[in-house]
Design an enzyme around this catalytic site. Structure first.
Site, PDB file in Angstrom:
ATOM      1  CB  CYS A   2     -82.579 -23.230  50.943  1.00 42.64           C
ATOM      2  SG  CYS A   2     -82.445 -24.202  49.386  1.00 42.64           S
ATOM      3  N   GLY A  28     -88.710 -23.199  51.620  1.00 43.46           N
ATOM      4  CA  GLY A  28     -88.314 -24.418  50.691  1.00 43.46           C
ATOM      5  C   GLY A  28     -89.471 -25.798  51.406  1.00 43.46           C
ATOM      6  CG  ASN A 101     -80.828 -19.171  50.913  1.00 41.55           C
ATOM      7  OD1 ASN A 101     -81.163 -19.766  49.749  1.00 41.55           O
ATOM      8  ND2 ASN A 101     -81.304 -18.213  51.174  1.00 41.55           N
ATOM      9  N   GLY A 102     -78.520 -20.617  48.315  1.00 38.23           N
ATOM     10  CA  GLY A 102     -78.015 -19.483  47.284  1.00 38.23           C
ATOM     11  C   GLY A 102     -77.746 -20.728  46.196  1.00 38.23           C
ATOM     12  CE1 TYR A 259     -94.797 -15.782  45.851  1.00 37.83           C
ATOM     13  CE2 TYR A 259     -92.591 -16.895  45.784  1.00 37.83           C
ATOM     14  CZ  TYR A 259     -93.973 -17.077  45.862  1.00 37.83           C
ATOM     15  OH  TYR A 259     -94.509 -18.147  46.075  1.00 37.83           O
TER      16      TYR A 259
END
Length: 503
Positions: A2, A28, A101-102, A259
């Site tokens: 995210c 996201g 995020n995670g 990526y």
């Protein structure tokens, strides 16, 4: 994966949060949310869709305040309900909001402890809500009002959060009437960077997942948050930092460089673009070593992230670089789409071939990674249909063999083309003439050329070595069961959440 952002300043932050989230949109595309704080009053808007779809002008007018946080969501498993989108907030012991995020790997134990010992009810399946409530519970134990609140109290509570929460996480948050906070997991798996700029002689701070969010509004990078570090910025603009984890050890997720991150970002001192160029150079040498008398006619990237490595590969091979695929930029990133059916439909809408670049040629396709293999197989079919004589692929990442448990949607072994297969078996399944990968050692070498100070990385998707520990077959079986249960249609609700002053 995210994207998060937090800002504290001396003027309304709603537009700056919005702009920063658009710069993090690649992290996201499922939902977006902004929460602002004006004094002790919080205003929240979150909804499904891209930032520009979820947050309109009428919502921005309500998002008042000089402190705020934002989030773009990509679900890692199961439900895509708006009620699990972020930010989250609680009213006790203070007004506290958080975006994350995670992914945590000990959620069941946390949920049990929150219910039985902290007497806190959890409303969703989101581990972000768990993180928020653990922090709130630890602050509550201090039994201190906002009038007596201090950063020491916050950092003491954060130390307890690190003891209770295991996984990869980068967090931004707000305490109403106190200030902005942020913290990064003890291994620094997920990225988080701090920036500052002067505004009318006063400092304004931003914390975000990537440096591109800071760049868009002129913030200067101070530094990445260290592994296990927390920061707190009070209403007076005072910044305090402290490593609160007991045994921090920086091991950033190396897949960010492959990526996930934008190429114009810098993570933990390493240029993402520079690392990808080096991945391409090494990959080109591998192709030459394997095929010294190669008959490759052209190097064609799979857009977009394949482009960065394709140019150095073409230079090493001394063959032309060509754009053979045209990308529809109005289709989202297929990797982060929630299921394989959506990915397959999307890739056909997303890419189209320029046939004369393929006709009667041995084409070397360059992609950043091969995860499930279905997309690669489809792209190879498109290349052959366009007239390619031979089709080979080079992946600038190693073979993806293991699930990611720290916030990337690789949750089950059976979805991964590299799990339990040799490179030859993968080659046959995808349908290419030649298939090349980087090794883990070569990938680390490419990133470390940009940042030699980085010693350790989370490479678990390639080698199965999970830096937090606590990940075994039993964990994966429980995760798969949870994922299947969460895919119930009851949980697939659409909607939005808009909290604001009704006066």
């Amino acid at each position: 994966m995210c994207g998060v952002v937090g800002i504290i300043g001396h003027e309304p932050v709603n537009q700056k949060l919005f702009d920063a989230l658009t710069m993090l949109q690649h992290r996201g595309q499922d939902a977006a949310g902004i929460l602002t704080c004006d004094g002790y009053h919080m205003s929240l808007r979150k909804a499904k869709g891209l930032v520009v779809e979820a947050i309109r002008s009428r919502h921005m007018e309500r998002l008042q305040g000089n402190i705020g946080i934002g989030h773009v969501r990509y679900p890692t498993a199961g439900s895509d309900s708006v009620f699990e989108s972020q930010p989250f907030y609680v009213n006790s012991p203070y007004g506290i909001a958080l975006a994350h995020n995670g992914n945590l790997i000990n959620t069941e134990q946390i949920r049990k402890d929150l219910l039985e010992h902290d007497f806190r009810h959890i409303n969703t399946n989101s581990d972000s809500e768990l993180l928020l409530n653990v922090l709130a519970a630890e602050l509550h134990k201090a039994e201190v009002s906002l009038t007596n609140f201090s950063t020491e109290i916050f950092f003491n509570a954060l130390a307890k959060v690190y003891q209770r929460c295991v996984g990869g996480y980068a967090v931004v948050g707000v305490i109403a009437g106190a200030g902005l906070f942020a913290f990064r997991d003890p291994h620094g798996i997920r990225p988080l960077v701090l920036g500052v700029k002067e505004f009318n002689g006063k400092k304004e701070y931003m914390v975000a997942s990537e440096t591109v969010a800071l760049d868009c509004d002129g913030y200067e990078v101070i530094s990445d948050l260290r592994a296990g570090e927390g920061i707190f910025i009070g209403l007076d603009g005072k910044l305090e930092r402290k490593v609160c984890a007991s045994a921090p050890s920086l091991s950033p997720c190396i897949f960010e460089y492959v990526y996930l991150a934008r190429p114009d970002s810098v993570i933990d001192g390493a240029s993402v673009y520079g690392a990808r160029l080096e991945m391409g150079r090494i990959a080109g040498e591998n192709v030459v070593n394997a095929l010294p008398q190669h008959d490759i006619d052209v190097v064609i990237p799979v857009p977009d992230s394949g482009r960065h490595a394709a140019l150095p590969i073409s230079c090493v091979l001394d063959v032309p670089y060509r754009e053979g695929f045209v990308k529809n930029r109005y289709v989202g990133r297929t990797f982060i789409m929630p299921n394989q059916e959506a990915r397959q439909k999307s890739i056909r809408k997303k890419l189209n071939t320029i046939n004369h670049e393929f006709k009667d040629k041995h084409v070397l396709l360059v992609d950043d990674s091969i995860v499930r293999g279905n997309t690669s197989r489809l792209i190879v079919e498109m290349a052959r249909k366009a007239g390619a004589r031979k089709v080979s692929i080079v992946s600038t990442a190693p073979v993806v063999k293991y699930p990611n448990v720290y916030g990337i949607d690789m949750p089950t072994h059976h979805e991964l083309i590299g799990y339990g297969r040799s490179i030859e078996e993968i080659r046959q399944w995808i349908g290419v003439d030649h298939l090349f990968y980087l090794s883990v050692k070569e990938l680390i070498q490419a990133v470390r050329r940009e940042a030699p100070h980085l010693i350790s990385f989370d490479t678990s998707v390639f080698d199965g070595k999970y830096v937090t520990g606590g990940v075994d077959q039993q964990y994966f079986e429980a995760l798969l069961l949870k994922r299947n249960n969460m895919e119930s249609p009851v949980l697939q609700r659409l909607g939005s959440v808009d909290m604001h002053n009704q006066e």
